[in-house]
Design an enzyme around this catalytic site. Structure first.
Site, short mmCIF file in Angstrom:
data_model
loop_
_atom_site.label_atom_id
_atom_site.label_comp_id
_atom_site.label_asym_id
_atom_site.label_seq_id
_atom_site.Cartn_x
_atom_site.Cartn_y
_atom_site.Cartn_z
N ASP A 36 0.67 -1.13 0.01
CA ASP A 36 0.00 0.08 0.02
C ASP A 36 0.83 1.16 0.08
O ASP A 36 1.98 1.12 0.26
CB ASP A 36 -1.10 -0.21 1.34
CG ASP A 36 -1.51 1.26 1.50
OD1 ASP A 36 -2.23 1.78 0.70
OD2 ASP A 36 -1.38 1.76 2.67
N PHE A 37 0.22 2.57 -0.37
CA PHE A 37 1.15 3.51 -0.06
C PHE A 37 1.00 4.32 1.18
O PHE A 37 1.89 4.31 1.77
CB PHE A 37 1.03 4.60 -1.42
CG PHE A 37 1.93 5.46 -1.63
CD1 PHE A 37 3.11 5.43 -2.25
CD2 PHE A 37 1.37 6.82 -1.36
CE1 PHE A 37 4.02 6.59 -2.15
CE2 PHE A 37 2.09 8.15 -1.36
CZ PHE A 37 3.47 7.68 -1.69
N ASP A 38 -0.18 5.15 1.17
CA ASP A 38 -0.49 6.03 2.40
C ASP A 38 -0.40 5.29 3.40
O ASP A 38 -1.27 4.34 3.66
CB ASP A 38 -1.67 6.90 1.90
CG ASP A 38 -1.59 7.70 0.89
OD1 ASP A 38 -1.04 8.78 0.97
OD2 ASP A 38 -1.77 7.48 -0.28
MG LIG Z 1 -2.78 3.05 3.37
#
Ligand SMILES: [Mg+2]
Length: 275
Positions: A36-38
């Site tokens: 995932d990123f954030d």
């Molecule tokens: Mg996230």
């Protein structure tokens, strides 16, 4: 169930006490490393437009993506274009809009059912922008095949207005559904699956690789559950209700975990192993 401690997965505060995991990562013919990123590779910030990949995470991505036995995929709710710009590491697969958009370098695809819902997203965005204009800190983001209503900076007394508007927009628009993340509401095409859909597609393309998913939000739980029993689900954070098997406290620790995976693979394919 361990006594006294909630039913969440054990904390991975030190990596050395996980020899079984190390062995599993070392002995696999390849690794499909989905991230995932954030909140995972980038710390959560007040304005989502300011989110940046942690330098330690960038270095880990470069190491992993440079290993020919490892496929790195960043799977995010962000649009594909936004994600590409923020990650910007060579040989990384990008799955945007929770996997509705997939860019594997050689081929870039958008889910056809999602494309068909584009007019619905557009109508919902127009409606929400009109209704929520003036609500402090609220951002309605048009991400093409989905839309996000961010309210991280919205004072609590205005949050019910934001939630009600999003619920009504989803209900009034055919073909969309409402989902929720951390201080964000999302209108998505009403097609089955979320990040799990991206994981399944990536696994079809890398059937022999050991899949791993690292994520922080409730939307990552779909991906955790889509992993086979030998897969490795890593939660970033302290949520108790999770399908992850291990956890790390914060994005810095997630980056350290990824460096450890890179070390394990480097030792496994090291001198003499041949690549
Ligand atoms: Mg996230």
């Amino acid at each position: 169930m361990s006594d006294g401690i909630a039913d969440g997965p054990p904390a991975l505060t030190h990596l050395e006490p996980h020899p079984a995991l190390g062995n599993r990562l070392a002995s696999a013919p390849g690794i499909l490393c989905c991230l995932d990123f954030d909140g995972t590779l980038a710390p959560i910030v007040e304005d989502p437009a300011d989110a940046e990949l942690l330098p330690a995470a960038r270095a880990a991505l470069e190491r992993l993506a440079g290993d020919p036995t490892v496929t790195v995929a960043v799977v995010s709710g962000r649009s594909l274009a936004d994600l590409r710009e923020r990650v910007d590491v060579a040989d990384v697969v990008h799955a945007g809009n929770h996997g509705l958009e997939l860019d594997e370098g050689s081929a870039s695809t958008v889910d056809p059912e999602a494309v068909a819902r584009r007019p619905a997203v557009e109508a919902a965005v127009a409606r929400l922008r009109a209704e929520l204009d003036g609500v402090p800190g609220c951002i309605v983001e048009d991400k093409g095949v989905t839309a996000s209503v961010h309210y991280r900076r919205t004072p609590d007394e205005h949050v019910p207005t934001v939630r009600e508007a999003a619920r009504e927009a989803a209900a009034a628009t055919d073909g969309l559904r409402l989902t929720e993340g951390k201080r964000v509401l999302e209108l998505r095409p009403d097609v089955p699956g979320g990040k799990d859909r991206a994981v399944r597609r990536l696994r079809e393309h890398h059937p022999d690789a050991l899949p791993l998913f690292v994520g922080d939000d409730v939307t990552d739980e779909d991906a955790f559950r889509a992993l086979p029993t030998e897969g490795v689900a890593v939660l970033v954070g302290d949520r108790e209700d999770t399908a992850a098997s291990i956890r790390v406290p914060a994005p810095d620790d997630a980056a350290a975990f990824l460096h450890w995976v890179a070390d394990v693979r480097a030792d496994a394919d090291g001198p003499g192993a041949g690549t």
